[in-house]
Write a protein that holds these residues in place. Sequence first.
Motif, PDB file in Angstrom:
ATOM      1  N   UNK A  29      12.158 -94.947  69.361  1.00  0.00           N
ATOM      2  CA  UNK A  29      12.018 -94.767  68.020  1.00  0.00           C
ATOM      3  C   UNK A  29      11.541 -93.257  67.226  1.00  0.00           C
ATOM      4  N   UNK A  30      12.411 -92.909  66.399  1.00  0.00           N
ATOM      5  CA  UNK A  30      11.801 -91.729  65.761  1.00  0.00           C
ATOM      6  C   UNK A  30      12.797 -91.361  64.517  1.00  0.00           C
ATOM      7  N   UNK A  31      12.212 -90.645  63.595  1.00  0.00           N
ATOM      8  CA  UNK A  31      13.002 -90.261  62.406  1.00  0.00           C
ATOM      9  C   UNK A  31      13.881 -91.337  61.968  1.00  0.00           C
ATOM     10  N   UNK A  32      13.437 -92.475  61.828  1.00  0.00           N
ATOM     11  CA  UNK A  32      14.026 -93.691  61.275  1.00  0.00           C
ATOM     12  C   UNK A  32      15.360 -94.134  62.180  1.00  0.00           C
ATOM     13  N   UNK A  33      15.199 -93.665  63.293  1.00  0.00           N
ATOM     14  CA  UNK A  33      16.335 -94.098  64.259  1.00  0.00           C
ATOM     15  C   UNK A  33      15.653 -95.097  65.370  1.00  0.00           C
ATOM     16  N   UNK A  34      16.662 -95.872  65.948  1.00  0.00           N
ATOM     17  CA  UNK A  34      16.402 -96.684  67.027  1.00  0.00           C
ATOM     18  C   UNK A  34      17.495 -96.507  68.250  1.00  0.00           C
ATOM     19  N   UNK A  35      17.005 -95.687  69.406  1.00  0.00           N
ATOM     20  CA  UNK A  35      18.049 -95.448  70.434  1.00  0.00           C
ATOM     21  C   UNK A  35      17.617 -96.397  71.665  1.00  0.00           C
ATOM     22  N   UNK A  36      18.295 -96.692  72.431  1.00  0.00           N
ATOM     23  CA  UNK A  36      18.183 -97.400  73.880  1.00  0.00           C
ATOM     24  C   UNK A  36      18.578 -96.503  74.908  1.00  0.00           C
ATOM     25  N   UNK A  37      17.893 -96.418  75.908  1.00  0.00           N
ATOM     26  CA  UNK A  37      18.103 -95.534  77.273  1.00  0.00           C
ATOM     27  C   UNK A  37      17.784 -96.198  78.522  1.00  0.00           C
ATOM     28  N   UNK A  38      18.642 -96.030  79.365  1.00  0.00           N
ATOM     29  CA  UNK A  38      18.408 -96.554  80.826  1.00  0.00           C
ATOM     30  C   UNK A  38      17.525 -95.556  81.532  1.00  0.00           C
ATOM     31  N   UNK A  39      16.373 -95.871  82.220  1.00  0.00           N
ATOM     32  CA  UNK A  39      15.669 -94.630  82.843  1.00  0.00           C
ATOM     33  C   UNK A  39      15.081 -95.334  84.116  1.00  0.00           C
ATOM     34  N   UNK A  40      14.926 -94.248  85.281  1.00  0.00           N
ATOM     35  CA  UNK A  40      14.508 -94.957  86.547  1.00  0.00           C
ATOM     36  C   UNK A  40      13.158 -95.319  86.475  1.00  0.00           C
ATOM     37  N   UNK A  41      12.387 -94.843  85.491  1.00  0.00           N
ATOM     38  CA  UNK A  41      10.718 -94.858  85.584  1.00  0.00           C
ATOM     39  C   UNK A  41      10.511 -95.400  84.012  1.00  0.00           C
ATOM     40  N   UNK A  42       9.528 -96.159  83.939  1.00  0.00           N
ATOM     41  CA  UNK A  42       8.952 -96.901  82.681  1.00  0.00           C
ATOM     42  C   UNK A  42       8.271 -95.618  82.064  1.00  0.00           C
ATOM     43  N   UNK A  43       7.933 -95.645  80.915  1.00  0.00           N
ATOM     44  CA  UNK A  43       7.010 -94.727  80.285  1.00  0.00           C
ATOM     45  C   UNK A  43       6.108 -95.482  79.260  1.00  0.00           C
ATOM     46  N   UNK A  44       4.662 -94.978  79.226  1.00  0.00           N
ATOM     47  CA  UNK A  44       3.846 -95.815  78.347  1.00  0.00           C
ATOM     48  C   UNK A  44       4.495 -95.897  76.921  1.00  0.00           C
ATOM     49  N   UNK A  45       3.999 -96.574  76.369  1.00  0.00           N
ATOM     50  CA  UNK A  45       4.456 -96.898  75.047  1.00  0.00           C
ATOM     51  C   UNK A  45       3.739 -95.720  74.158  1.00  0.00           C
ATOM     52  N   UNK A  46       4.531 -95.256  73.185  1.00  0.00           N
ATOM     53  CA  UNK A  46       4.024 -93.997  72.429  1.00  0.00           C
ATOM     54  C   UNK A  46       4.423 -92.566  73.199  1.00  0.00           C
ATOM     55  N   UNK A  47       4.898 -92.745  74.414  1.00  0.00           N
ATOM     56  CA  UNK A  47       5.257 -91.352  74.984  1.00  0.00           C
ATOM     57  C   UNK A  47       6.274 -90.721  74.112  1.00  0.00           C
ATOM     58  N   UNK A  48       6.090 -89.254  73.788  1.00  0.00           N
ATOM     59  CA  UNK A  48       6.945 -88.573  73.167  1.00  0.00           C
ATOM     60  C   UNK A  48       8.291 -88.134  74.071  1.00  0.00           C
ATOM     61  N   UNK A  49       9.458 -88.206  73.636  1.00  0.00           N
ATOM     62  CA  UNK A  49      10.604 -88.251  74.582  1.00  0.00           C
ATOM     63  C   UNK A  49      11.654 -87.459  73.782  1.00  0.00           C
ATOM     64  N   UNK A  50      12.729 -86.646  74.724  1.00  0.00           N
ATOM     65  CA  UNK A  50      13.782 -86.276  74.044  1.00  0.00           C
ATOM     66  C   UNK A  50      14.968 -86.856  74.668  1.00  0.00           C
TER      67      UNK A  50
END
Lengths: 287, 377
Positions: free
Chosen positions: B314-335
């Motif tokens: 979530x960011x800038x009022x958007x919600x996206x979903x992505x499939x990733x091999x690894x989990x990331x902790x909640x709150x991690x900044x991602x692009x």
Amino acid sequence: MTAAGAAVAPGNSRRVVKSVLTRIGFYVMVLLLGVFFALPMLWLLAAPFDRTPTLAAGVPDFTFDNFVRVFENPFVLPSLRNSLILALATMVLVVTAAALCAYALSRVHLPGRDILLYVLLLFSAVVSGTAAMVPLFLLIFEIGLINTHTGVVLVLAGGLMPAGIFILKDFMDSTPASYEESARVAGASALQTLRDIVVPVVRPGLAVIAVWTVVQVWGDFLIPFILLRDPELAPAAVVMFNFYTEGGQANLPLISAYSFLYSVPVVVMYLFVNRRYGFRFYGGIKR
Amino acid sequence: MARVTLRSLTKRYPGGVTAVDALDLEIADGEFFALLGPSGCGKTTLLRTIAGLEAATTGQVIIDDVDVTRLPPGDRDIGMVFQDYALYPHMTVQDNIAYPLKVRKVNKDERRGMAADAAGNLQLGELLERRPGQLSGGQQQRVAVARAIAYQPRLFLFDEPLSNLDAQLRVEARTFLKRLQAEIGVTTVYVTHDQSEALALADRMAVMQRGRVRQLATPEEVYRRPNSLFVASFIGSMPMNLLDAEVVDGALDIAGSRLSLPPDSAEHVTSGDRVVFGSRPEFATLHDEPVDNALEGQVAVAELLGNSYLLTVEGSGLQMRAVAAEAAPNGTRVWVTFDEANCLLYRRDDGGLVGSPRVEGDEAVDADAPRVAAARQ
């Protein structure tokens, strides 16, 4: 009272006493009501075997003489046969016609269908009841069926049909339409579908209606009493009405033994059907 | 074997509901064809009209060049499996399977043999003398299928046959059905509201909405290039990312971030067009440092899918979903970047894929379609 009981507050123990007394009162009342309704049954079991039956129920002075006297009466066997004829004929008519009606009403969405059913049900109580006695007599007289079993069967069937349709429609409604649809896709005609699929599936419902009709007709006094003049045609319920002694007293030995014979077939049939199919009056509830 | 042709088929119920609306469709010989759509879209009505259990209001149903529109179901030579299986409770498995043969006046020995064969094919050989009430759900389903194939019809109709099975059994039964259909090669029309079933089974499928076909294509095509927002939001076990965007100077503006235009959409849009950007979570990649052509956000939820994770960003009022091999902790900044070859643009007004012909009037997917997608998220 135990030590724990002694610790109970006085208000509390009063409540306990009150609830125990209420309980006792309740059971006494249930017992009285039960005895009140059981007495005639006990009489029916005891009196036929008593050498001198009275209106009181008690341990009989055992004998089979009453039955011997019943069978000496010329009207007894024919009357039981008449009852059987009336009951079976009405049963066949009601089950067949009610099943077809109920099936149609369940599957075809007719405007005003439910109202029609309720109105029929309402009037059915009148049709075979006291209120319609005179018009029924005139009707049957006009069409020339007075003093025939056919007339009695028609009137009784007319009175029982609406309730029969109502109960059977419930059974039909609870049968999924996909049963019939799959038969139709397979190529079965409407009549084949009815015979092979619908009738076997609603068989418990048909059994309920059949037994119920037989019991109703077996116990009906008024309609055959009005419509049959000839004592040789009269069913058991009407014949019993004529069992008086020469002195005008009710002939208790005869009546009690006859009543016993009269009850047996119904009880036997109930037990048989109940064992075979089980009674399911609640067609709408899934097993 | 049979070809099925529907010509402007319409089914209107008394009361004014149009369940099937002027539908044209061609189903090829031997094809496994799926009708997919949300409940109330008319797919079951369409199937029942093909079967003859519902009468068409107008239009034609043609099986092998013969107009069967007015023929009763029994004369259409079809086999049907119902959602509740419709097994006759008072008959044994054998009698159930043999009943259509009995109706067709096959003599007793022959139909016993045919029923036993069909039952054997579906691993029901041991159960011939049982009643439907003594069978498990999966066995009942197979009996229903056996009953439909025993008399060798030229067309199979399936009405959500797997929806009463539990999830594990459903996958098993699905594989089984697909293999069976491939073996006997009978044209099959299969109705389902479960998109994964349609994708898994069908050679070709129609996605339906409000009595009309929205997309008619192979499952691959429907999955990769849904032709409208409705189909895009309906297909896929993980909902597609659908983001409001605007075309600005040959690029996409999504909530202030810049994304390059998907190559095959570029020629169909001009500056100022309001569009919806669509890309499946499988085609999204996460980066842990700023990159070009990316949307920035923070990981909000991580869900284990099995050998990968579904991350909600979530960011800038958007919600996206992505499939990733690894989990990331909640709150991690991602692009988040999206595989350009698998990005689609939809017109925001009528919901059509850019470059496709416009859908007019009440056929147009209304503007709430993206919100339908949002509600699923």
